[in-house]
Design a protein around this motif. Structure first.
Motif, PDB file in Angstrom:
ATOM      1  N   PRO A  18       0.838  -1.208   0.000  1.00  0.00           N
ATOM      2  CA  PRO A  18       0.000   0.000   0.000  1.00  0.00           C
ATOM      3  C   PRO A  18       0.871   1.255   0.000  1.00  0.00           C
ATOM      4  N   ILE A  25       2.685   0.863 -10.022  1.00  0.00           N
ATOM      5  CA  ILE A  25       1.508   0.033 -10.278  1.00  0.00           C
ATOM      6  C   ILE A  25       1.409  -0.272 -11.770  1.00  0.00           C
ATOM      7  N   ASP A  59      -8.899   5.709  -4.131  1.00  0.00           N
ATOM      8  CA  ASP A  59      -9.647   4.467  -4.366  1.00  0.00           C
ATOM      9  C   ASP A  59      -9.225   3.807  -5.682  1.00  0.00           C
ATOM     10  N   GLU A  62      -5.720   2.342  -5.304  1.00  0.00           N
ATOM     11  CA  GLU A  62      -5.737   1.116  -4.505  1.00  0.00           C
ATOM     12  C   GLU A  62      -6.364  -0.041  -5.273  1.00  0.00           C
ATOM     13  N   GLN A  63      -7.433   0.219  -5.989  1.00  0.00           N
ATOM     14  CA  GLN A  63      -8.066  -0.843  -6.789  1.00  0.00           C
ATOM     15  C   GLN A  63      -7.065  -1.411  -7.795  1.00  0.00           C
ATOM     16  N   TRP A  64      -6.369  -0.553  -8.499  1.00  0.00           N
ATOM     17  CA  TRP A  64      -5.421  -1.010  -9.507  1.00  0.00           C
ATOM     18  C   TRP A  64      -4.152  -1.581  -8.877  1.00  0.00           C
ATOM     19  N   ARG A  65      -3.781  -1.125  -7.686  1.00  0.00           N
ATOM     20  CA  ARG A  65      -2.641  -1.718  -6.990  1.00  0.00           C
ATOM     21  C   ARG A  65      -2.923  -3.191  -6.713  1.00  0.00           C
ATOM     22  N   ARG A  66      -4.145  -3.474  -6.295  1.00  0.00           N
ATOM     23  CA  ARG A  66      -4.517  -4.865  -6.031  1.00  0.00           C
ATOM     24  C   ARG A  66      -4.490  -5.706  -7.303  1.00  0.00           C
ATOM     25  N   VAL A  67      -4.935  -5.144  -8.400  1.00  0.00           N
ATOM     26  CA  VAL A  67      -4.862  -5.849  -9.683  1.00  0.00           C
ATOM     27  C   VAL A  67      -3.396  -6.120 -10.029  1.00  0.00           C
ATOM     28  N   VAL A  69      -0.898  -6.458  -8.009  1.00  0.00           N
ATOM     29  CA  VAL A  69      -0.371  -7.512  -7.136  1.00  0.00           C
ATOM     30  C   VAL A  69      -0.707  -8.878  -7.722  1.00  0.00           C
ATOM     31  N   VAL A  70      -1.942  -9.053  -8.137  1.00  0.00           N
ATOM     32  CA  VAL A  70      -2.370 -10.331  -8.715  1.00  0.00           C
ATOM     33  C   VAL A  70      -1.629 -10.600 -10.027  1.00  0.00           C
ATOM     34  N   SER A  72       1.327  -9.507 -10.876  1.00  0.00           N
ATOM     35  CA  SER A  72       2.786  -9.435 -10.776  1.00  0.00           C
ATOM     36  C   SER A  72       3.450 -10.760 -11.132  1.00  0.00           C
TER      37      SER A  72
END
Length: 108
Positions: A18, A25, A59, A62-67, A69-70, A72
């Protein structure tokens, strides 16, 4: 003179924790998702300029950071998408199926 043990040196932090920058990202996203990220980020920046509110921008990041991560690990992401597509359709995806079709079936 004392020697620092290897155990005392913490491993470097993962770049997608985070607070990762939008540039970081973007660099971890699959090439086909980078333009969608740029569009969402640009729209959120425009909204922030208009409303003086940063929450929607955070927001989106963070939404795209999670994408990211998946995504990566692209090979793992592709396997996950195939399993999800099979779960949702009840049928395995053909090996020669274009990945975008598989992603669509998986809702990704």
């Amino acid at each position: 003179m004392t020697r620092t043990s290897e155990a005392a040196v913490p491993p470097p932090a993962h770049p997608l924790l985070p607070g990762a920058s939008p540039a970081t990202i973007r660099s971890y996203l699959l090439p086909e998702d980078r333009s969608a990220f740029a569009d969402a980020y640009g729209a959120a920046l425009d909204e922030a300029r208009r409303t003086w509110e940063l929450a929607p921008l955070h927001d989106v990041i963070e939404q795209w950071r999670r994408v990211a991560v998946v995504q990566s690990d692209p090979a793992r992401f592709r396997r996950t998408a195939r399993r999800a597509a099979e779960f949702f359709t009840g049928e395995p995806s053909p090996e020669d199926e274009p990945f975008e079709v598989t992603r669509s079936k998986a809702g990704m």
